[in-house]
Design a protein around this motif. Structure first.
Motif, PDB file in Angstrom:
ATOM      1  N   ASP A 445      15.141 -12.598  28.736  1.00 59.05           N
ATOM      2  CA  ASP A 445      15.665 -12.393  27.377  1.00 59.05           C
ATOM      3  C   ASP A 445      15.054 -13.436  26.447  1.00 59.05           C
ATOM      4  OD1 ASP A 445      17.049 -11.719  25.133  1.00 59.05           O
ATOM      5  OD2 ASP A 445      19.044 -11.995  25.993  1.00 59.05           O
ATOM      6  N   PHE A 446      13.858 -13.152  25.938  1.00 56.62           N
ATOM      7  CA  PHE A 446      13.171 -14.118  25.089  1.00 56.62           C
ATOM      8  C   PHE A 446      13.917 -14.370  23.772  1.00 56.62           C
ATOM      9  CE2 PHE A 446       9.280 -13.077  27.607  1.00 56.62           C
ATOM     10  CZ  PHE A 446       9.008 -14.365  28.022  1.00 56.62           C
ATOM     11  N   ASP A 447      14.803 -13.440  23.398  1.00 60.37           N
ATOM     12  CA  ASP A 447      15.535 -13.595  22.142  1.00 60.37           C
ATOM     13  C   ASP A 447      16.828 -14.390  22.311  1.00 60.37           C
ATOM     14  OD1 ASP A 447      13.631 -12.106  20.760  1.00 60.37           O
ATOM     15  OD2 ASP A 447      14.618 -10.210  21.254  1.00 60.37           O
ATOM     16  N   SER A 448      17.171 -14.720  23.529  1.00 58.33           N
ATOM     17  CA  SER A 448      18.422 -15.437  23.775  1.00 58.33           C
ATOM     18  C   SER A 448      18.354 -16.851  23.198  1.00 58.33           C
ATOM     19  CB  SER A 448      18.712 -15.511  25.272  1.00 58.33           C
ATOM     20  OG  SER A 448      19.875 -16.282  25.526  1.00 58.33           O
ATOM     21  N   GLU A 449      19.480 -17.324  22.704  1.00 61.37           N
ATOM     22  CA  GLU A 449      19.542 -18.674  22.135  1.00 61.37           C
ATOM     23  C   GLU A 449      20.110 -19.676  23.138  1.00 61.37           C
ATOM     24  OE1 GLU A 449      21.701 -18.459  18.511  1.00 61.37           O
ATOM     25  OE2 GLU A 449      20.238 -17.152  17.510  1.00 61.37           O
ATOM     26  N   ARG A 450      20.335 -19.230  24.364  1.00 67.58           N
ATOM     27  CA  ARG A 450      20.844 -20.138  25.386  1.00 67.58           C
ATOM     28  C   ARG A 450      19.771 -21.150  25.795  1.00 67.58           C
ATOM     29  NH1 ARG A 450      23.899 -17.815  30.372  1.00 67.58           N
ATOM     30  NH2 ARG A 450      24.378 -20.041  30.415  1.00 67.58           N
ATOM     31  N   GLY A 451      20.205 -22.244  26.351  1.00 69.68           N
ATOM     32  CA  GLY A 451      19.262 -23.244  26.817  1.00 69.68           C
ATOM     33  C   GLY A 451      18.863 -22.980  28.258  1.00 69.68           C
ATOM     34  N   VAL A 452      17.590 -23.123  28.553  1.00 68.21           N
ATOM     35  CA  VAL A 452      17.091 -22.938  29.917  1.00 68.21           C
ATOM     36  C   VAL A 452      17.678 -24.013  30.833  1.00 68.21           C
ATOM     37  CG1 VAL A 452      15.029 -22.942  31.374  1.00 68.21           C
ATOM     38  CG2 VAL A 452      14.975 -21.821  29.135  1.00 68.21           C
ATOM     39  N   ASP A 453      17.864 -25.224  30.282  1.00 66.18           N
ATOM     40  CA  ASP A 453      18.355 -26.350  31.087  1.00 66.18           C
ATOM     41  C   ASP A 453      19.684 -26.018  31.761  1.00 66.18           C
ATOM     42  OD1 ASP A 453      16.169 -27.778  30.307  1.00 66.18           O
ATOM     43  OD2 ASP A 453      17.193 -28.876  28.721  1.00 66.18           O
ATOM     44  N   SER A 454      20.615 -25.458  30.999  1.00 66.54           N
ATOM     45  CA  SER A 454      21.946 -25.191  31.556  1.00 66.54           C
ATOM     46  C   SER A 454      21.892 -24.137  32.654  1.00 66.54           C
ATOM     47  CB  SER A 454      22.892 -24.736  30.437  1.00 66.54           C
ATOM     48  OG  SER A 454      22.430 -23.525  29.855  1.00 66.54           O
ATOM     49  N   CYS A 455      21.021 -23.136  32.491  1.00 63.61           N
ATOM     50  CA  CYS A 455      20.911 -22.091  33.519  1.00 63.61           C
ATOM     51  C   CYS A 455      20.280 -22.641  34.794  1.00 63.61           C
ATOM     52  CB  CYS A 455      20.091 -20.914  32.984  1.00 63.61           C
ATOM     53  SG  CYS A 455      20.913 -20.007  31.662  1.00 63.61           S
ATOM     54  N   LEU A 456      19.272 -23.503  34.631  1.00 66.57           N
ATOM     55  CA  LEU A 456      18.662 -24.125  35.805  1.00 66.57           C
ATOM     56  C   LEU A 456      19.665 -25.034  36.510  1.00 66.57           C
ATOM     57  CD1 LEU A 456      15.131 -25.047  34.375  1.00 66.57           C
ATOM     58  CD2 LEU A 456      15.641 -23.286  36.079  1.00 66.57           C
ATOM     59  N   LYS A 457      20.467 -25.711  35.720  1.00 64.00           N
ATOM     60  CA  LYS A 457      21.471 -26.598  36.305  1.00 64.00           C
ATOM     61  C   LYS A 457      22.512 -25.788  37.068  1.00 64.00           C
ATOM     62  CE  LYS A 457      24.696 -30.318  35.128  1.00 64.00           C
ATOM     63  NZ  LYS A 457      25.265 -31.145  34.013  1.00 64.00           N
ATOM     64  N   GLU A 458      22.975 -24.668  36.493  1.00 68.15           N
ATOM     65  CA  GLU A 458      23.942 -23.813  37.171  1.00 68.15           C
ATOM     66  C   GLU A 458      23.381 -23.294  38.489  1.00 68.15           C
ATOM     67  OE1 GLU A 458      27.034 -22.749  36.798  1.00 68.15           O
ATOM     68  OE2 GLU A 458      27.424 -24.039  35.081  1.00 68.15           O
ATOM     69  N   ALA A 459      22.067 -23.044  38.509  1.00 69.19           N
ATOM     70  CA  ALA A 459      21.417 -22.541  39.720  1.00 69.19           C
ATOM     71  C   ALA A 459      21.023 -23.663  40.675  1.00 69.19           C
ATOM     72  CB  ALA A 459      20.180 -21.729  39.354  1.00 69.19           C
ATOM     73  N   ILE A 461      18.835 -26.133  40.238  1.00 71.46           N
ATOM     74  CA  ILE A 461      17.390 -26.391  40.255  1.00 71.46           C
ATOM     75  C   ILE A 461      17.146 -27.668  39.468  1.00 71.46           C
ATOM     76  CG2 ILE A 461      15.118 -25.564  39.552  1.00 71.46           C
ATOM     77  CD1 ILE A 461      16.208 -22.721  39.798  1.00 71.46           C
ATOM     78  N   ASP A 462      16.588 -28.650  40.130  1.00 74.57           N
ATOM     79  CA  ASP A 462      16.315 -29.939  39.489  1.00 74.57           C
ATOM     80  C   ASP A 462      14.865 -29.945  39.014  1.00 74.57           C
ATOM     81  OD1 ASP A 462      16.171 -32.501  38.593  1.00 74.57           O
ATOM     82  OD2 ASP A 462      16.418 -33.460  40.561  1.00 74.57           O
ATOM     83  N   CYS A 463      14.671 -29.576  37.750  1.00 75.64           N
ATOM     84  CA  CYS A 463      13.300 -29.512  37.224  1.00 75.64           C
ATOM     85  C   CYS A 463      12.731 -30.903  36.945  1.00 75.64           C
ATOM     86  CB  CYS A 463      13.240 -28.648  35.966  1.00 75.64           C
ATOM     87  SG  CYS A 463      14.356 -29.169  34.659  1.00 75.64           S
ATOM     88  N   ASP A 464      13.574 -31.943  37.070  1.00 76.05           N
ATOM     89  CA  ASP A 464      13.076 -33.319  36.923  1.00 76.05           C
ATOM     90  C   ASP A 464      12.538 -33.881  38.234  1.00 76.05           C
ATOM     91  OD1 ASP A 464      13.725 -33.450  34.217  1.00 76.05           O
ATOM     92  OD2 ASP A 464      15.812 -33.979  34.663  1.00 76.05           O
ATOM     93  N   ASP A 465      12.660 -33.096  39.296  1.00 72.61           N
ATOM     94  CA  ASP A 465      12.112 -33.507  40.592  1.00 72.61           C
ATOM     95  C   ASP A 465      10.596 -33.299  40.566  1.00 72.61           C
ATOM     96  OD1 ASP A 465      11.393 -33.948  43.184  1.00 72.61           O
ATOM     97  OD2 ASP A 465      12.572 -32.303  44.053  1.00 72.61           O
TER      98      ASP A 465
END
Length: 590
Positions: A445-459, A461-465
């Motif tokens: 959903d490219f039009d979504s205004e949600r943050g990718v960070d929160s979805c990765l966190k819920e899943a 996924i530590d993208c800072d690793d």
């Protein structure tokens, strides 16, 4: 999808040209103009050649006519330069037209496929048809280029040549017609051969591709030593393809041999007429020399004409017909825009059968899903759970009965508006290696205004690793693109984040975590049920432990709903659910 009846040759030619004129009107017009110029330049070469030879003949020993000969030589050189320029321009226009047309047709083809029902891709005969159509898509450009070349280039050349020869002797013009008439007729005969060949080759090509990718697999194929097996299967498929093509080419080569003899005798006849007219004094030596010198060009043009017929028209027209048949096939109208009248999902006596299946995958299913409710659909493998999930979101339409989403029947609902209400994570989710981690989530959903960070966190996924994701969210998800290859478990989490990211009213989770243990799966389901309180959540699972978190559990067996209720009520009933629960509990106890 209903396909048109088999198209005849004239219809294919007309519709192919009409399609290209609609897509690239200017490019087609420029191509035609360049071909006319090239054909006219080559035709005028013979006319100017006659002027040159006659002026040289007349000026022999006469200084006063020498200037006329010099002018004729200059004009002949100019025509040769124009021929070269016209030929270059023709090639440039043909290449540009073909490349642009391939891009445009590819877009139209993909758009058409996107409108087909998902069940079309479960039917072998439909897959064969789509395979033939895709092959035909690549042939449309060659077919149209050949057609306009035939009319705007070769026809212009031979009309000029015919008029020139007709002025010399009527019989010469008639001889040109007699040489090419059999060729033109024979090409239409060849169309049937290639059309029949394409029908037989489509399924074999799919087999060949399948065996190729299986042989190239670097995991199971190598571990089990299956390379030779798949290699031999592919070679068998290739041999069948070769045998079919050989039989077709054998028939056509015989026809081509006969045509070549007709052509040779035609040229012999033209030369004989030239000598006869020269001996009678009916034509000048200059006219004879011009025609004689140009015979090589005429012969080459004839060879090119036959190649255009063979490679451009007869070899492509059968395949092009398949593409046009797909483009003109009837697709059910989906014009009822979903509205917010009757909230929730209601299934009424829904049945669904896959193409050529002996029994329905889903049979006489009826239930409702209230807004905000969480539903677990459980059952053994093959009970119809996944098929039901695709019916719920409109990917499949029922063979019987109806699925009503927010008051609109999915059979008639406009696809984009309907799908915008849903998000889903399927067991066979896609992993987009050519995209970054961020875009793998945002793609839902490219039009979504949600943050990718929160979805990765819920899943989780530590993208800072940086050991796992060296560039964080900008890490490409495949080594092929200077990125990383992550485990299947990580891909499952990315798929969950992608499904969570999409703005949605209904969230379908079709066993996306089947590869992990039941306790982890239940924990993941519980988390997404809690985080989507404003969203109706539907879990598809064969694990009873994961179903306990749902407000209601629907139990399926052999495509039918056999029980429905809460975990406690179903356990107390001692039915199918209790049987499955007890069997799995004993298994985990071991």
């Amino acid at each position: 999808m209903k396909t048109k009846t088999k198209l005849n040759t004239v219809t294919v030619i007309f519709r192919s040209f009409t399609l290209c004129r609609k897509i690239l009107p200017r490019a087609l017009a420029v191509l035609c103009l360049s071909l006319v110029c090239a054909g006219a330049a080559n035709g005028m070469d013979v006319v100017v050649g006659r002027m040159l030879f006659e002026s040289i003949e007349q000026s022999a020993g006469q200084e006063r006519l020498l200037m006329t000969a010099i002018v004729s030589i200059g004009l002949y050189i100019l025509i040769r330069i124009l021929c070269s320029l016209a030929s270059w321009l023709r090639e440039c226009c043909q290449i540009r037209f073909a490349s642009r047309l391939d891009v445009e047709l590819g877009g139209i083809y993909n758009q058409k496929l996107s409108r087909l029902s998902a069940v079309e891709f479960e039917d072998k005969s439909r897959l064969d048809f789509i395979e033939r159509a895709e092959s035909g898509m690549m042939c449309i450009g060659s077919l149209v280029s050949a057609l306009v070349s035939l009319v705007c280039y070769h026809l212009v050349y031979f009309v000029i040549l015919g008029v020139f020869l007709y002025q010399i002797d009527v019989s010469l013009g008639a001889a040109i017609l007699l040489v090419f008439l059999p060729t033109a007729i024979a090409q239409f005969v060849q169309v049937r051969y290639y059309s029949d060949e394409e029908e037989k080759l489509a399924p074999l090509r799919r087999l060949e591709d399948s065996f190729y990718y299986a042989a190239m697999d670097t995991r199971e194929t190598r571990l089990f030593g299956l390379f030779e097996h798949f290699k031999n299967l592919r070679l068998d498929a290739m041999k069948k393809v070769f045998d079919i093509q050989y039989k077709t080419e054998k028939k056509i080569s015989l026809m081509r041999f006969v045509l070549n003899q007709v052509k040779v005798f035609g040229w012999i006849g033209i030369l004989s007429l030239l000598f006869l007219n020269l001996s009678r004094g009916s034509i000048s030596v200059g006219a004879f020399a011009a025609v004689f010198v140009s015979i090589g060009t005429m012969f080459s043009m004839t060879e090119e004409l036959m190649r255009v017929y063979h490679n451009g028209i007869t070899a492509n027209i059968g395949a092009a017909a398949n593409f046009l048949a797909l483009m003109e096939s009837d697709v059910p109208l989906h014009d009822s825009k979903p509205h917010d009248g009757e909230a929730g999902i209601r299934l009424s006596h829904v049945s669904f059968s896959y193409p050529s299946a002996e029994r329905p995958a889903v049979s006489d299913v009826s239930f409702t899903v209230a807004p905000g409710e969480s539903i677990a659909i459980v059952g053994e493998n093959g009970s119809g759970k996944t098929t039901l999930s695709k019916l719920l979101c409109g990917l499949y339409v029922p063979s019987e009965g109806s699925v009503i989403v927010d008051g609109t029947d999915t059979r008639y609902a406009e696809r984009e508006s309907l799908f915008a209400k849903f998000s889903a994570v399927f067991q066979s989710f896609n992993d987009y290696g050519a995209l970054t981690l961020r875009d793998n989530v945002r793609i839902s959903d490219f039009d979504s205004e949600r943050g990718v960070d929160s979805c990765l966190k819920e899943a989780e996924i530590d993208c800072d690793d940086r050991d796992t994701f060296p560039s964080g969210q900008d890490t490409y998800m495949s080594r092929e693109f200077d990125g990383v290859d992550v485990s299947r478990g990580q891909w499952q989490r990315i798929a969950m984040a992608r499904g969570d990211y999409r703005d949605k009213r209904y969230f379908i989770l079709d066993e996306p975590t089947a590869a992990i243990d039941p306790l982890e799966e239940a924990r993941v389901y519980k988390k997404y049920a809690r985080s989507t309180e404003l969203c109706t959540t539907i879990f598809i699972t064969h694990r009873m432990a994961s179903a306990r978190i749902a407000d209601r559990i629907i139990v399926m067996d052999n495509g039918r709903i056999v029980e429905s209720g809460t975990h406690d009520s179903l356990i107390a009933a001692g039915g199918k659910y209790y049987e499955l629960w007890s069997a799995q509990s004993r298994g985990y106890a071991l």
